[in-house]
Design a protein around this motif. Sequence first.
Motif, PDB file in Angstrom:
ATOM      1  N   THR A 160       0.960  -1.203   0.057  1.00 50.88           N
ATOM      2  CA  THR A 160       0.070  -0.078   0.074  1.00 50.88           C
ATOM      3  C   THR A 160       0.834   1.199   0.041  1.00 50.88           C
ATOM      4  O   THR A 160       0.762   2.412  -0.831  1.00 50.88           O
ATOM      5  N   ALA A 161       1.789   1.343   0.956  1.00 56.64           N
ATOM      6  CA  ALA A 161       2.920   2.317   0.930  1.00 56.64           C
ATOM      7  C   ALA A 161       3.497   2.648  -0.588  1.00 56.64           C
ATOM      8  O   ALA A 161       3.726   3.786  -0.859  1.00 56.64           O
ATOM      9  N   GLU A 162       3.936   1.574  -1.064  1.00 59.34           N
ATOM     10  CA  GLU A 162       4.693   1.820  -2.512  1.00 59.34           C
ATOM     11  C   GLU A 162       3.462   2.446  -3.595  1.00 59.34           C
ATOM     12  O   GLU A 162       3.941   3.376  -4.360  1.00 59.34           O
ATOM     13  N   VAL A 163       2.206   1.858  -3.307  1.00 57.47           N
ATOM     14  CA  VAL A 163       1.360   2.433  -4.456  1.00 57.47           C
ATOM     15  C   VAL A 163       1.140   3.892  -4.105  1.00 57.47           C
ATOM     16  O   VAL A 163       1.222   4.981  -4.930  1.00 57.47           O
ATOM     17  N   LYS A 164       0.955   4.639  -2.811  1.00 56.45           N
ATOM     18  CA  LYS A 164       1.179   5.684  -2.419  1.00 56.45           C
ATOM     19  C   LYS A 164       2.314   6.489  -2.665  1.00 56.45           C
ATOM     20  O   LYS A 164       1.987   7.962  -3.049  1.00 56.45           O
ATOM     21  N   MET A 165       3.378   5.942  -2.717  1.00 53.35           N
ATOM     22  CA  MET A 165       4.361   6.755  -2.936  1.00 53.35           C
ATOM     23  C   MET A 165       4.512   7.108  -4.408  1.00 53.35           C
ATOM     24  O   MET A 165       4.962   8.191  -4.730  1.00 53.35           O
ATOM     25  N   ASP A 166       4.001   6.014  -5.225  1.00 53.26           N
ATOM     26  CA  ASP A 166       4.005   6.332  -6.834  1.00 53.26           C
ATOM     27  C   ASP A 166       3.179   7.657  -6.811  1.00 53.26           C
ATOM     28  O   ASP A 166       3.338   8.459  -7.745  1.00 53.26           O
ATOM     29  N   LEU A 167       1.903   7.719  -6.140  1.00 59.66           N
ATOM     30  CA  LEU A 167       0.913   8.696  -6.456  1.00 59.66           C
ATOM     31  C   LEU A 167       1.425  10.139  -5.867  1.00 59.66           C
ATOM     32  O   LEU A 167       1.026  11.049  -6.619  1.00 59.66           O
ATOM     33  N   LEU A 168       2.208  10.063  -4.979  1.00 58.94           N
ATOM     34  CA  LEU A 168       2.877  11.192  -4.259  1.00 58.94           C
ATOM     35  C   LEU A 168       3.770  11.729  -5.473  1.00 58.94           C
ATOM     36  O   LEU A 168       3.915  12.890  -5.690  1.00 58.94           O
ATOM     37  N   GLU A 169       4.613  10.966  -6.028  1.00 61.89           N
ATOM     38  CA  GLU A 169       5.685  11.198  -6.804  1.00 61.89           C
ATOM     39  C   GLU A 169       5.237  11.808  -7.929  1.00 61.89           C
ATOM     40  O   GLU A 169       5.721  12.854  -8.686  1.00 61.89           O
ATOM     41  N   ALA A 170       4.201  11.198  -8.391  1.00 58.37           N
ATOM     42  CA  ALA A 170       3.491  11.770  -9.856  1.00 58.37           C
ATOM     43  C   ALA A 170       3.020  13.000  -9.672  1.00 58.37           C
ATOM     44  O   ALA A 170       3.163  13.801 -10.476  1.00 58.37           O
ATOM     45  N   ARG A 171       2.600  13.353  -8.311  1.00 59.27           N
ATOM     46  CA  ARG A 171       2.066  14.553  -8.294  1.00 59.27           C
ATOM     47  C   ARG A 171       3.372  15.834  -7.947  1.00 59.27           C
ATOM     48  O   ARG A 171       3.250  16.877  -8.338  1.00 59.27           O
ATOM     49  N   GLN A 172       4.245  15.341  -7.449  1.00 58.52           N
ATOM     50  CA  GLN A 172       5.568  16.008  -7.309  1.00 58.52           C
ATOM     51  C   GLN A 172       6.150  16.440  -8.789  1.00 58.52           C
ATOM     52  O   GLN A 172       6.811  17.442  -8.869  1.00 58.52           O
ATOM     53  N   LEU A 173       6.054  15.438  -9.623  1.00 54.61           N
ATOM     54  CA  LEU A 173       6.567  15.643 -10.952  1.00 54.61           C
ATOM     55  C   LEU A 173       5.509  16.529 -12.005  1.00 54.61           C
ATOM     56  O   LEU A 173       5.886  16.737 -13.051  1.00 54.61           O
ATOM     57  N   GLY A 174       4.327  16.762 -11.243  1.00 59.96           N
ATOM     58  CA  GLY A 174       3.525  17.462 -12.296  1.00 59.96           C
ATOM     59  C   GLY A 174       2.520  16.680 -13.175  1.00 59.96           C
ATOM     60  O   GLY A 174       1.985  17.298 -14.005  1.00 59.96           O
ATOM     61  N   ILE A 175       2.642  15.235 -12.782  1.00 57.01           N
ATOM     62  CA  ILE A 175       1.893  14.246 -13.757  1.00 57.01           C
ATOM     63  C   ILE A 175       0.379  14.468 -13.690  1.00 57.01           C
ATOM     64  O   ILE A 175      -0.179  14.151 -12.697  1.00 57.01           O
ATOM     65  N   LYS A 176      -0.301  14.847 -14.669  1.00 59.42           N
ATOM     66  CA  LYS A 176      -1.573  15.076 -14.670  1.00 59.42           C
ATOM     67  C   LYS A 176      -2.563  13.970 -15.433  1.00 59.42           C
ATOM     68  O   LYS A 176      -3.878  13.850 -15.292  1.00 59.42           O
ATOM     69  N   GLY A 177      -1.823  13.464 -16.292  1.00 54.43           N
ATOM     70  CA  GLY A 177      -2.615  12.552 -17.252  1.00 54.43           C
ATOM     71  C   GLY A 177      -1.610  11.325 -17.693  1.00 54.43           C
ATOM     72  O   GLY A 177      -0.344  11.490 -17.488  1.00 54.43           O
TER      73      GLY A 177
END
Length: 215
Positions: A160-177
């Motif tokens: 679960t933590a690994e999924v949340k980390m990826d989701l956070l990293e996407a936001r940090q990188l500005g990935i919206k799509g």
Amino acid sequence: MKIEIWSDIVCPFCYIGKRKFEKALQNFGSDKELDIIYKSFQLMPDIQTDPSLSIDDFLAREKGMSLEQARELNRQVSQQAATLGLDYQLDKAVVANTFQAHRLLQYALSQNLQQQIKERLLQAYFSEGKNIDDRDTLVQLSEEIGLKETEKVLAGDQFTAEVKMDLLEARQLGIKGVPFFVFDRKYAISGAQEPSVFQDTISQAFEEWKSEAFQ
């Protein structure tokens, strides 16, 4: 060289982008030197799984369009997928939250079976009308590709933590799509681009990576 791909299982262009990316890899002679990792992304993290709701109805509701417009959009994306040999059966698709499936992808990564389960999940959702938020279904798909202990993993909170980390990293990188491809953390491609675009970027990133590795 590492290639990271943020994508979601219910994203029709993620499957299309995967096929186009794979076509580019076929013309790349050093694919054994590539470390390809699928990262977690949720287009609709708050969606409630509802097998009784059709994808056409769901799309119409979410996008504020008519049912006929939603059907036409799904027809068009299905036609695009068909040109790549993908058999989209969106009339069978189950509206589902993808968080548990992303946990499975993270588990499969730890077992060196992520590529296999990613393909199986996409096929199950887009072509077979399977509920990818159903634990029994995820266990069955895992067994098909030789991934063990899935039921035990999903029963707890592992990965679960690994999924949340990826989701956070996407936001940090500005990935919206998605799909969103990152090459050696230097270059990025957004969307299901043509194979030639992937091929050019892979080649450029790889040459730079190789030259730096031998410095």
